[in-house]
Design an enzyme around this catalytic site. Structure first.
Site, PDB file in Angstrom:
ATOM      1  CE1 TYR A   1      -3.293  -2.898   0.993  1.00 20.77           C
ATOM      2  CE2 TYR A   1      -4.538  -0.973   1.095  1.00 20.77           C
ATOM      3  CZ  TYR A   1      -4.273  -2.547   1.065  1.00 20.77           C
ATOM      4  OH  TYR A   1      -5.711  -3.108   1.083  1.00 20.77           O
TER       5      TYR A   1
ATOM      6  CE  LYS B   1       2.206 -17.727  -2.417  1.00 19.29           C
ATOM      7  NZ  LYS B   1       1.349 -19.047  -2.559  1.00 19.29           N
TER       8      LYS B   1
ATOM      9  CG  ASP C   1      -1.460 -20.437  -1.144  1.00 20.08           C
ATOM     10  OD1 ASP C   1      -0.999 -20.586   0.024  1.00 20.08           O
ATOM     11  OD2 ASP C   1      -0.865 -20.834  -2.052  1.00 20.08           O
TER      12      ASP C   1
ATOM     13  CG  ASP D   1      -8.195  -4.873   1.957  1.00 16.42           C
ATOM     14  OD1 ASP D   1      -8.924  -4.494   2.516  1.00 16.42           O
ATOM     15  OD2 ASP D   1      -8.003  -4.903   0.411  1.00 16.42           O
TER      16      ASP D   1
ATOM     17  CG  ASP E   1     -13.730  -7.159   2.333  1.00 16.85           C
ATOM     18  OD1 ASP E   1     -13.391  -6.436   3.475  1.00 16.85           O
ATOM     19  OD2 ASP E   1     -14.128  -6.532   1.345  1.00 16.85           O
TER      20      ASP E   1
HETATM   21  C1  IPM Z   1     -10.198  -1.293   3.898  1.00 18.68           C
HETATM   22  C2  IPM Z   1     -10.324  -0.723   2.438  1.00 18.68           C
HETATM   23  C3  IPM Z   1      -9.116   0.344   2.115  1.00 18.68           C
HETATM   24  C4  IPM Z   1      -8.055  -0.809   2.264  1.00 18.68           C
HETATM   25  C5  IPM Z   1      -9.180   0.924   0.607  1.00 18.68           C
HETATM   26  C6  IPM Z   1     -10.265   1.718   0.586  1.00 18.68           C
HETATM   27  C7  IPM Z   1      -8.043   1.796   0.821  1.00 18.68           C
HETATM   28  O1  IPM Z   1     -10.470  -1.839   1.404  1.00 18.68           O
HETATM   29  O2  IPM Z   1     -10.331  -0.360   4.682  1.00 18.68           O
HETATM   30  O3  IPM Z   1     -10.424  -2.525   3.813  1.00 18.68           O
HETATM   31  O4  IPM Z   1      -7.787  -1.420   1.510  1.00 18.68           O
HETATM   32  O5  IPM Z   1      -7.279  -0.742   3.319  1.00 18.68           O
HETATM   33 MN    MN Z   2     -11.163  -3.599   2.321  1.00 20.98          MN
END
Ligand code: IPM
Ligand code: MN
Ligand code: NAD
Length: 350
Positions: free
Chosen positions: A141, A186, A218, A242, A246
């Site tokens: 990032y 990884k 993975d 990240d 999710d």
């Molecule tokens: C999160 C989001 C952010 C990230 C983006 C919007 C920069 O996906 O907070 O999880 O990848 O950290």
């Molecule tokens: Mn995210």
């Protein structure tokens, strides 16, 4: 107590979900005799539109002065041209870096009432209680970026001190929970992962009471769905954290359920749901505000030291879920505002 809270609704559903969390925090304040002041500022696409800058200096200064920052989400199709010079997400990344909030906590709990909204079978979801510690201010990032017509690069860099401080936080949390830490990397391919692995191993010597295991990312993506209840604290670098968090939202039934707290060594913490601006449902009153309300509970706990109030918000959320006042993503027909109001009411009743 008195507290100054910088409020950054951002874009899309960020406006709707932060409005609910503010109402809940106001209820907490009046119930406990606290004085919370909210100062609202622009970030992301809204700040680009107003100032040409996703993180205006006035927003950053206000966040640095505050006791805590509550953020909704940034981004959206309006600002997503791949050739755009400036993007909303840069505002969020700039804020995380400037506040030095390197440890992003993403707790994942599964409410029994919401199990049917997960694609997984009930028995897999029993006893799921995870805590992701995602490194937040390093890795892909934040490395140098280049782009020409024919090629692009993202530098992927970690230093030992960056890994050490995130790993220590994770070991400390593991110690206060079930004493099991899974480090995800990884290391079979990436040099940064090999540095993570040896650094985490070294820090582990200070935590002999915590069981440490390493897992390649993975296979972890699969294991998170096949045996999620066997994990406790999961520590990993920025990008893997990240993606995996999710994925873990599928266990909780909706992305709208999960909160986060981003902490550093300084006093200011940043609190936001893990989801984005959800352009597909923005402005329609369909967004689930519980992830943001639970982020406000984390704000009470970690930035204001109000543990009883944090628990009270969590209990109020639990009762609203049990009662079934929920948005569409978790099978209900209540609006964002109605869910927020129900949490407020449950809090006042306690
Ligand atoms: C999160 C989001 C952010 C990230 C983006 C919007 C920069 O996906 O907070 O999880 O990848 O950290
Ligand atoms: Mn995210
Ligand atoms: P998203 O999280 O915005 O949405 C993914 C899916 O989840 C959508 O179908 C959406 O409707 C649903 N969803 C998300 N939040 C919800 C909620 N509270 N209630 C009900 N459903 C919800 O991810 P995306 O579509 O990949 O990204 C959209 C924009 O958001 C992008 O610009 C991205 O960069 C940004 N984003 C910002 C943050 C942040 O500010 N922290 C986090 C993730 C994505």
């Amino acid at each position: 107590m008195k507290a100054d809270i910088a409020l950054l609704p951002g874009d899309g559903v960020g406006l709707e979900v932060t409005a609910c969390a503010v109402e809940v925090l106001r209820a907490v304040a009046s119930r406990g005799g606290h004085e919370f002041q909210f100062h609202e500022h622009l970030i992301g696409g809204a700040a680009i539109d107003a100032h040409g800058d996703p993180l205006p200096p006035s927003t950053l200064a206000a966040c640095k002065r505050a006791d805590a920052v509550l953020l909704g989400a940034v981004g959206g199709p309006k600002w997503s041209d791949p050739n755009a010079k400036v993007r909303p997400e840069q505002g969020l990344l700039g804020l995380r870096a400037a506040l030095g909030v390197y440890a992003n906590l993403r707790p994942v709990r599964v409410h029994s009432e919401l199990v049917r909204f997960s694609p997984l079978k009930d028995e897999k979801l029993r006893n799921v209680d995870l805590l992701f510690v995602r490194e937040l201010t390093g890795g892909a990032y934040f490395g140098a970026k280049t782009r020409s017509a024919e090629a692009a690069t993202d530098e992927y860099r970690y230093t030992t001190p960056e890994i050490e401080r995130a790993a220590r936080r994770a070991f400390e949390f593991a110690r206060s929970r079930r004493r099991h830490l899974t480090h995800v990397d990884k290391a079979n391919v990436l040099e940064t992962s090999r540095l993570w692995r040896s650094t985490v191993e070294r820090i582990a010597r200070d935590y002999p009471d915590v069981k440490l295991e390493h897992q390649l990312v993975d296979s972890m993506a699969m294991l998170l769905l096949t045996r999620p209840s066997t994990y406790d604290v999961i520590v990993t670098e920025n990008l893997f954290g990240d993606i995996l968090s999710d994925e873990a939202a599928a266990l909780a039934g909706s992305l709208g359920m999960l909160p986060s707290a981003s902490l550093g060594d300084g006093k200011v913490g940043l609190y936001e749901p893990i989801h984005g601006s959800a352009p597909d449902i923005a402005g329609k009153g369909l967004a689930n505000p519980l992830g943001t309300i639970l982020s406000a509970a984390l704000l009470l706990r970690y930035s204001l030291g109000l543990e009883a109030e944090a628990k009270a918000v969590q209990v109020a959320v639990d009762s609203v879920i049990a009662h079934g006042t929920l948005t569409r993503d978790v099978g209900g027909n209540a609006s964002t505002k109605e869910v927020g109001a129900a949490v407020q009411k449950a809090l006042v009743k306690q």
